[in-house]
Write a protein that holds these residues in place. Structure first.
Motif, PDB file in Angstrom:
ATOM      1  N   GLY A 106       0.782  -1.230   0.000  1.00 39.18           N
ATOM      2  CA  GLY A 106       0.000   0.000   0.000  1.00 39.18           C
ATOM      3  C   GLY A 106       0.808   1.271   0.000  1.00 39.18           C
ATOM      4  N   GLU A 107       2.111   1.179   0.310  1.00 41.41           N
ATOM      5  CA  GLU A 107       2.963   2.362   0.293  1.00 41.41           C
ATOM      6  C   GLU A 107       3.618   2.499  -1.079  1.00 41.41           C
ATOM      7  OE1 GLU A 107       6.657   4.456   2.783  1.00 41.41           O
ATOM      8  OE2 GLU A 107       5.803   2.537   3.420  1.00 41.41           O
ATOM      9  N   LYS A 108       3.568   3.679  -1.654  1.00 37.61           N
ATOM     10  CA  LYS A 108       4.077   3.907  -3.005  1.00 37.61           C
ATOM     11  C   LYS A 108       5.281   4.853  -2.991  1.00 37.61           C
ATOM     12  CE  LYS A 108       0.324   5.594  -4.647  1.00 37.61           C
ATOM     13  NZ  LYS A 108      -0.643   6.197  -5.614  1.00 37.61           N
ATOM     14  N   MET A 109       6.281   4.533  -3.813  1.00 35.29           N
ATOM     15  CA  MET A 109       7.407   5.436  -3.985  1.00 35.29           C
ATOM     16  C   MET A 109       7.015   6.527  -4.973  1.00 35.29           C
ATOM     17  SD  MET A 109      11.250   4.693  -5.429  1.00 35.29           S
ATOM     18  CE  MET A 109      11.541   3.371  -4.256  1.00 35.29           C
ATOM     19  N   LEU A 110       7.231   7.785  -4.574  1.00 36.37           N
ATOM     20  CA  LEU A 110       6.873   8.924  -5.413  1.00 36.37           C
ATOM     21  C   LEU A 110       8.080   9.536  -6.117  1.00 36.37           C
ATOM     22  CD1 LEU A 110       4.398  10.693  -2.951  1.00 36.37           C
ATOM     23  CD2 LEU A 110       3.883   8.998  -4.722  1.00 36.37           C
ATOM     24  N   TRP A 111       9.235   9.469  -5.466  1.00 41.09           N
ATOM     25  CA  TRP A 111      10.458  10.064  -6.045  1.00 41.09           C
ATOM     26  C   TRP A 111      11.667   9.469  -5.357  1.00 41.09           C
ATOM     27  CZ3 TRP A 111      14.413  12.781  -3.696  1.00 41.09           C
ATOM     28  CH2 TRP A 111      15.335  13.409  -4.552  1.00 41.09           C
ATOM     29  N   GLN A 112      12.749   9.349  -6.122  1.00 38.20           N
ATOM     30  CA  GLN A 112      14.031   8.915  -5.547  1.00 38.20           C
ATOM     31  C   GLN A 112      15.155   9.589  -6.316  1.00 38.20           C
ATOM     32  OE1 GLN A 112      15.742   4.726  -5.820  1.00 38.20           O
ATOM     33  NE2 GLN A 112      15.046   4.746  -3.679  1.00 38.20           N
ATOM     34  N   ALA A 152      32.997  15.198  -1.657  1.00 37.05           N
ATOM     35  CA  ALA A 152      31.660  15.554  -2.139  1.00 37.05           C
ATOM     36  C   ALA A 152      31.153  14.503  -3.129  1.00 37.05           C
ATOM     37  CB  ALA A 152      31.680  16.931  -2.787  1.00 37.05           C
ATOM     38  N   TRP A 153      32.018  14.051  -4.017  1.00 37.64           N
ATOM     39  CA  TRP A 153      31.627  13.016  -4.984  1.00 37.64           C
ATOM     40  C   TRP A 153      31.257  11.725  -4.269  1.00 37.64           C
ATOM     41  CZ3 TRP A 153      33.788   8.207  -5.978  1.00 37.64           C
ATOM     42  CH2 TRP A 153      33.296   7.543  -7.108  1.00 37.64           C
ATOM     43  N   PHE A 154      32.066  11.324  -3.296  1.00 37.32           N
ATOM     44  CA  PHE A 154      31.807  10.078  -2.578  1.00 37.32           C
ATOM     45  C   PHE A 154      30.545  10.192  -1.731  1.00 37.32           C
ATOM     46  CE2 PHE A 154      32.915   6.760   0.664  1.00 37.32           C
ATOM     47  CZ  PHE A 154      32.888   5.694  -0.222  1.00 37.32           C
ATOM     48  N   SER A 155      30.309  11.367  -1.150  1.00 37.74           N
ATOM     49  CA  SER A 155      29.086  11.585  -0.382  1.00 37.74           C
ATOM     50  C   SER A 155      27.855  11.459  -1.266  1.00 37.74           C
ATOM     51  CB  SER A 155      29.126  12.971   0.275  1.00 37.74           C
ATOM     52  OG  SER A 155      27.937  13.228   0.988  1.00 37.74           O
ATOM     53  N   SER A 156      27.931  12.010  -2.480  1.00 36.01           N
ATOM     54  CA  SER A 156      26.826  11.881  -3.416  1.00 36.01           C
ATOM     55  C   SER A 156      26.603  10.430  -3.820  1.00 36.01           C
ATOM     56  CB  SER A 156      27.104  12.737  -4.659  1.00 36.01           C
ATOM     57  OG  SER A 156      26.120  12.519  -5.649  1.00 36.01           O
ATOM     58  N   LYS A 157      27.684   9.705  -4.040  1.00 36.96           N
ATOM     59  CA  LYS A 157      27.598   8.317  -4.494  1.00 36.96           C
ATOM     60  C   LYS A 157      26.979   7.412  -3.427  1.00 36.96           C
ATOM     61  CE  LYS A 157      30.523   4.506  -6.176  1.00 36.96           C
ATOM     62  NZ  LYS A 157      29.598   4.168  -7.271  1.00 36.96           N
ATOM     63  N   THR A 158      27.163   7.739  -2.153  1.00 36.46           N
ATOM     64  CA  THR A 158      26.673   6.888  -1.078  1.00 36.46           C
ATOM     65  C   THR A 158      25.366   7.387  -0.472  1.00 36.46           C
ATOM     66  OG1 THR A 158      28.084   8.095   0.491  1.00 36.46           O
ATOM     67  CG2 THR A 158      28.983   6.091  -0.470  1.00 36.46           C
ATOM     68  N   THR A 159      24.716   8.323  -1.123  1.00 38.36           N
ATOM     69  CA  THR A 159      23.478   8.913  -0.600  1.00 38.36           C
ATOM     70  C   THR A 159      22.313   8.616  -1.531  1.00 38.36           C
ATOM     71  OG1 THR A 159      24.650  10.718   0.507  1.00 38.36           O
ATOM     72  CG2 THR A 159      22.322  11.064   0.022  1.00 38.36           C
ATOM     73  N   VAL A 160      21.193   8.262  -0.951  1.00 42.05           N
ATOM     74  CA  VAL A 160      19.955   8.102  -1.709  1.00 42.05           C
ATOM     75  C   VAL A 160      18.824   8.721  -0.892  1.00 42.05           C
ATOM     76  CG1 VAL A 160      18.311   6.527  -2.790  1.00 42.05           C
ATOM     77  CG2 VAL A 160      20.741   5.964  -2.797  1.00 42.05           C
ATOM     78  N   TYR A 161      18.058   9.604  -1.527  1.00 39.55           N
ATOM     79  CA  TYR A 161      16.869  10.180  -0.911  1.00 39.55           C
ATOM     80  C   TYR A 161      15.640   9.553  -1.558  1.00 39.55           C
ATOM     81  CZ  TYR A 161      20.173  13.962   0.257  1.00 39.55           C
ATOM     82  OH  TYR A 161      21.245  14.692   0.707  1.00 39.55           O
ATOM     83  N   THR A 162      14.655   9.191  -0.738  1.00 41.02           N
ATOM     84  CA  THR A 162      13.426   8.585  -1.249  1.00 41.02           C
ATOM     85  C   THR A 162      12.227   9.262  -0.603  1.00 41.02           C
ATOM     86  OG1 THR A 162      14.566   6.440  -1.438  1.00 41.02           O
ATOM     87  CG2 THR A 162      12.161   6.426  -1.571  1.00 41.02           C
ATOM     88  N   ILE A 163      11.234   9.582  -1.417  1.00 40.20           N
ATOM     89  CA  ILE A 163       9.965  10.115  -0.918  1.00 40.20           C
ATOM     90  C   ILE A 163       8.871   9.129  -1.299  1.00 40.20           C
ATOM     91  CG2 ILE A 163       8.284  11.989  -1.042  1.00 40.20           C
ATOM     92  CD1 ILE A 163      10.532  13.884  -1.738  1.00 40.20           C
ATOM     93  N   THR A 164       8.126   8.672  -0.307  1.00 40.13           N
ATOM     94  CA  THR A 164       6.951   7.851  -0.560  1.00 40.13           C
ATOM     95  C   THR A 164       5.717   8.627  -0.131  1.00 40.13           C
ATOM     96  OG1 THR A 164       6.737   6.756   1.600  1.00 40.13           O
ATOM     97  CG2 THR A 164       8.407   5.881   0.084  1.00 40.13           C
ATOM     98  N   ASP A 165       4.564   8.001  -0.277  1.00 40.76           N
ATOM     99  CA  ASP A 165       3.343   8.686   0.153  1.00 40.76           C
ATOM    100  C   ASP A 165       3.164   8.657   1.663  1.00 40.76           C
ATOM    101  OD1 ASP A 165       2.996   5.967   0.194  1.00 40.76           O
ATOM    102  OD2 ASP A 165       0.938   5.994  -0.564  1.00 40.76           O
ATOM    103  N   LYS A 166       4.124   8.003   2.385  1.00 42.39           N
ATOM    104  CA  LYS A 166       4.034   7.921   3.842  1.00 42.39           C
ATOM    105  C   LYS A 166       5.206   8.583   4.566  1.00 42.39           C
ATOM    106  CE  LYS A 166       0.309   5.347   3.760  1.00 42.39           C
ATOM    107  NZ  LYS A 166      -1.004   5.875   4.207  1.00 42.39           N
ATOM    108  N   ARG A 167       6.364   8.697   3.920  1.00 45.95           N
ATOM    109  CA  ARG A 167       7.565   9.118   4.634  1.00 45.95           C
ATOM    110  C   ARG A 167       8.642   9.596   3.672  1.00 45.95           C
ATOM    111  NH1 ARG A 167      10.401   3.226   5.741  1.00 45.95           N
ATOM    112  NH2 ARG A 167       9.274   2.140   4.092  1.00 45.95           N
ATOM    113  N   VAL A 168       9.692  10.149   4.277  1.00 45.90           N
ATOM    114  CA  VAL A 168      10.928  10.476   3.574  1.00 45.90           C
ATOM    115  C   VAL A 168      12.014   9.566   4.144  1.00 45.90           C
ATOM    116  CG1 VAL A 168      12.668  12.245   3.111  1.00 45.90           C
ATOM    117  CG2 VAL A 168      10.243  12.872   3.223  1.00 45.90           C
ATOM    118  N   VAL A 169      12.744   8.904   3.268  1.00 41.72           N
ATOM    119  CA  VAL A 169      13.815   7.995   3.679  1.00 41.72           C
ATOM    120  C   VAL A 169      15.141   8.576   3.190  1.00 41.72           C
ATOM    121  CG1 VAL A 169      14.716   5.646   3.629  1.00 41.72           C
ATOM    122  CG2 VAL A 169      12.245   6.037   3.493  1.00 41.72           C
TER     123      VAL A 169
END
Length: 220
Positions: free
Chosen positions: A22-28, A93-110
Protein backbone atom coordinates in the motif's frame (compact mmCIF):
# COMPACT_ATOMS: atom_id res chain seq x y z
CA UNK A 1 17.55 10.21 -11.19
CA UNK A 2 16.96 6.63 -10.06
CA UNK A 3 19.48 5.20 -7.65
CA UNK A 4 21.17 1.84 -8.06
CA UNK A 5 22.13 -0.70 -5.41
CA UNK A 6 24.99 0.65 -3.34
CA UNK A 7 24.96 -2.02 -0.63
CA UNK A 8 24.23 -5.70 -0.99
CA UNK A 9 21.99 -5.81 2.10
CA UNK A 10 19.49 -3.34 0.68
CA UNK A 11 16.14 -4.84 -0.17
CA UNK A 12 15.71 -2.07 -2.75
CA UNK A 13 17.95 0.82 -3.84
CA UNK A 14 18.15 3.25 -0.93
CA UNK A 15 15.74 1.27 1.24
CA UNK A 16 16.71 -1.11 4.06
CA UNK A 17 13.56 -3.18 3.50
CA UNK A 18 10.80 -3.49 0.89
CA UNK A 19 8.01 -0.95 1.08
CA UNK A 20 4.98 -2.20 3.02
CA UNK A 21 1.88 -3.12 0.97
CA UNK A 22 0.00 0.00 0.00
CA UNK A 23 2.96 2.36 0.29
CA UNK A 24 4.08 3.91 -3.01
CA UNK A 25 7.41 5.44 -3.98
CA UNK A 26 6.87 8.92 -5.41
CA UNK A 27 10.46 10.06 -6.04
CA UNK A 28 14.03 8.92 -5.55
CA UNK A 29 17.26 10.73 -6.25
CA UNK A 30 20.78 11.61 -5.19
CA UNK A 31 22.63 14.91 -4.63
CA UNK A 32 24.47 16.50 -7.55
CA UNK A 33 28.08 16.17 -6.45
CA UNK A 34 29.30 19.40 -8.05
CA UNK A 35 26.57 21.40 -6.32
CA UNK A 36 27.31 19.51 -3.11
CA UNK A 37 30.98 20.49 -3.40
CA UNK A 38 30.02 24.15 -3.82
CA UNK A 39 27.26 24.49 -1.23
CA UNK A 40 28.00 21.83 1.41
CA UNK A 41 31.80 21.63 1.27
CA UNK A 42 32.27 25.28 0.16
CA UNK A 43 34.93 24.49 -2.44
CA UNK A 44 34.47 27.86 -4.17
CA UNK A 45 34.90 29.86 -0.96
CA UNK A 46 37.99 27.88 0.00
CA UNK A 47 39.43 28.38 -3.49
CA UNK A 48 38.95 32.15 -3.13
CA UNK A 49 40.65 32.00 0.26
CA UNK A 50 43.68 30.22 -1.23
CA UNK A 51 43.87 32.78 -4.05
CA UNK A 52 43.85 35.65 -1.56
CA UNK A 53 46.58 33.98 0.51
CA UNK A 54 48.55 33.32 -2.69
CA UNK A 55 48.33 37.01 -3.66
CA UNK A 56 49.38 38.11 -0.14
CA UNK A 57 52.34 35.73 -0.29
CA UNK A 58 53.35 37.10 -3.69
CA UNK A 59 53.17 40.69 -2.40
CA UNK A 60 55.28 39.76 0.63
CA UNK A 61 57.93 38.01 -1.48
CA UNK A 62 58.17 40.94 -3.86
CA UNK A 63 58.46 43.38 -0.95
CA UNK A 64 61.23 41.28 0.63
CA UNK A 65 63.22 41.47 -2.64
CA UNK A 66 63.44 37.68 -2.89
CA UNK A 67 64.98 36.21 -6.01
CA UNK A 68 62.85 35.06 -8.91
CA UNK A 69 63.71 31.41 -8.28
CA UNK A 70 62.72 31.64 -4.60
CA UNK A 71 59.47 33.40 -5.48
CA UNK A 72 58.58 30.77 -8.08
CA UNK A 73 59.30 27.84 -5.74
CA UNK A 74 57.27 29.35 -2.89
CA UNK A 75 54.29 30.14 -5.10
CA UNK A 76 54.33 26.70 -6.71
CA UNK A 77 54.33 25.02 -3.30
CA UNK A 78 51.42 27.15 -2.13
CA UNK A 79 49.51 26.51 -5.34
CA UNK A 80 50.00 22.74 -5.07
CA UNK A 81 48.93 22.74 -1.41
CA UNK A 82 45.70 24.58 -2.22
CA UNK A 83 45.03 22.39 -5.27
CA UNK A 84 45.41 19.19 -3.24
CA UNK A 85 43.01 20.50 -0.59
CA UNK A 86 40.40 21.39 -3.22
CA UNK A 87 40.75 18.03 -4.95
CA UNK A 88 40.30 16.22 -1.63
CA UNK A 89 37.19 18.22 -0.78
CA UNK A 90 35.73 17.61 -4.23
CA UNK A 91 36.46 13.89 -3.87
CA UNK A 92 34.64 13.77 -0.54
CA UNK A 93 31.66 15.55 -2.14
CA UNK A 94 31.63 13.02 -4.98
CA UNK A 95 31.81 10.08 -2.58
CA UNK A 96 29.09 11.59 -0.38
CA UNK A 97 26.83 11.88 -3.42
CA UNK A 98 27.60 8.32 -4.49
CA UNK A 99 26.67 6.89 -1.08
CA UNK A 100 23.48 8.91 -0.60
CA UNK A 101 19.96 8.10 -1.71
CA UNK A 102 16.87 10.18 -0.91
CA UNK A 103 13.43 8.58 -1.25
CA UNK A 104 9.96 10.11 -0.92
CA UNK A 105 6.95 7.85 -0.56
CA UNK A 106 3.34 8.69 0.15
CA UNK A 107 4.03 7.92 3.84
CA UNK A 108 7.56 9.12 4.63
CA UNK A 109 10.93 10.48 3.57
CA UNK A 110 13.82 8.00 3.68
CA UNK A 111 17.42 9.22 3.76
CA UNK A 112 20.18 6.64 3.29
CA UNK A 113 23.42 8.48 4.06
CA UNK A 114 26.92 7.84 5.32
CA UNK A 115 30.32 7.56 3.64
CA UNK A 116 31.85 5.25 6.25
CA UNK A 117 28.96 4.16 8.48
CA UNK A 118 25.70 3.86 6.59
CA UNK A 119 22.65 5.30 8.35
CA UNK A 120 19.03 5.25 7.25
CA UNK A 121 16.59 7.85 8.56
CA UNK A 122 12.86 7.19 8.21
CA UNK A 123 10.93 10.44 8.56
CA UNK A 124 7.14 9.91 8.52
CA UNK A 125 5.22 12.79 6.97
CA UNK A 126 3.16 13.14 10.15
CA UNK A 127 6.37 13.88 12.10
CA UNK A 128 7.51 16.61 9.68
CA UNK A 129 6.38 19.97 11.04
CA UNK A 130 7.32 22.00 7.95
CA UNK A 131 9.70 22.15 5.00
CA UNK A 132 11.64 24.91 3.27
CA UNK A 133 13.13 25.13 -0.21
CA UNK A 134 16.38 26.88 -1.10
CA UNK A 135 17.11 27.24 -4.81
CA UNK A 136 20.59 27.40 -6.31
CA UNK A 137 21.71 28.47 -9.76
CA UNK A 138 19.86 26.36 -12.29
CA UNK A 139 17.18 23.98 -11.09
CA UNK A 140 18.97 22.38 -8.14
CA UNK A 141 18.33 23.18 -4.50
CA UNK A 142 17.94 22.03 -0.90
CA UNK A 143 14.75 20.90 0.82
CA UNK A 144 15.11 21.16 4.61
CA UNK A 145 12.69 19.28 6.85
CA UNK A 146 11.76 20.77 10.22
CA UNK A 147 10.94 18.07 12.77
CA UNK A 148 9.07 18.32 16.03
CA UNK A 149 11.33 18.94 19.07
CA UNK A 150 10.77 15.39 20.37
CA UNK A 151 12.25 13.96 17.16
CA UNK A 152 15.68 15.57 17.34
CA UNK A 153 18.49 13.95 15.29
CA UNK A 154 22.11 14.73 16.13
CA UNK A 155 23.70 17.15 13.66
CA UNK A 156 26.84 15.03 13.36
CA UNK A 157 24.74 12.06 12.26
CA UNK A 158 23.16 14.13 9.50
CA UNK A 159 26.04 16.21 8.13
CA UNK A 160 26.33 17.17 5.32
CA UNK A 161 22.66 16.31 4.85
CA UNK A 162 21.47 18.99 7.25
CA UNK A 163 20.40 22.61 6.97
CA UNK A 164 23.28 24.96 7.67
CA UNK A 165 23.54 26.70 11.05
CA UNK A 166 20.69 24.74 12.66
CA UNK A 167 22.66 23.10 15.47
CA UNK A 168 20.33 23.15 18.48
CA UNK A 169 17.43 21.69 16.46
CA UNK A 170 19.04 20.10 13.38
CA UNK A 171 16.93 19.86 10.24
CA UNK A 172 17.48 16.94 7.85
CA UNK A 173 17.84 18.17 4.30
CA UNK A 174 17.72 16.76 0.80
CA UNK A 175 20.88 18.49 -0.37
CA UNK A 176 21.59 19.75 -3.88
CA UNK A 177 18.91 17.70 -5.62
CA UNK A 178 17.97 18.31 -9.27
CA UNK A 179 14.54 19.79 -10.07
CA UNK A 180 14.18 20.86 -6.44
CA UNK A 181 10.93 22.77 -7.03
CA UNK A 182 9.27 19.75 -8.65
CA UNK A 183 10.45 17.52 -5.80
CA UNK A 184 9.14 20.07 -3.31
CA UNK A 185 5.69 19.90 -4.93
CA UNK A 186 5.74 16.09 -4.69
CA UNK A 187 6.67 16.28 -1.01
CA UNK A 188 4.05 18.93 -0.27
CA UNK A 189 1.30 16.88 -1.93
CA UNK A 190 2.26 13.71 -0.02
CA UNK A 191 2.59 15.63 3.28
CA UNK A 192 -0.79 17.34 2.81
CA UNK A 193 -2.50 14.07 1.89
CA UNK A 194 -1.08 12.32 4.95
CA UNK A 195 -2.21 15.15 7.22
CA UNK A 196 -5.69 15.10 5.66
CA UNK A 197 -5.95 11.34 6.14
CA UNK A 198 -4.80 11.68 9.74
CA UNK A 199 -7.48 14.28 10.47
CA UNK A 200 -10.18 12.13 8.85
CA UNK A 201 -9.15 9.11 10.92
CA UNK A 202 -9.09 11.17 14.11
CA UNK A 203 -12.56 12.57 13.40
CA UNK A 204 -13.97 9.12 12.62
CA UNK A 205 -12.95 7.65 15.99
CA UNK A 206 -16.12 7.44 18.14
CA UNK A 207 -16.03 9.29 21.42
CA UNK A 208 -16.64 7.21 24.57
CA UNK A 209 -20.11 7.39 26.05
CA UNK A 210 -20.72 8.75 29.54
CA UNK A 211 -21.00 5.23 30.98
CA UNK A 212 -17.75 4.18 29.30
CA UNK A 213 -16.01 7.27 30.68
CA UNK A 214 -17.18 6.44 34.19
CA UNK A 215 -16.02 2.82 33.83
CA UNK A 216 -12.57 3.94 32.71
CA UNK A 217 -12.33 6.62 35.39
CA UNK A 218 -12.52 9.47 32.86
CA UNK A 219 -14.23 12.75 33.67
CA UNK A 220 -17.74 12.80 32.29
Amino acid sequence: MIATHEHEFEAAPGLPEPLPPGEKMLWQGVPQWRQLALHAFHVRKIAIYFLIMWAIQLAYLLDSHAGNHEIAISLIKSFLTGSVALVLLSSVAWFSSKTTVYTITDKRVVMRVGMVLTLTFNLPHKRIASASLKNFHGNSGDIALSLYPSDRIAWMHLWPHARAWRLTQPEPALRCIPDAQAVGRILLAAWSQERTTERIVAQSVPLPTQSEQQQEGLPA
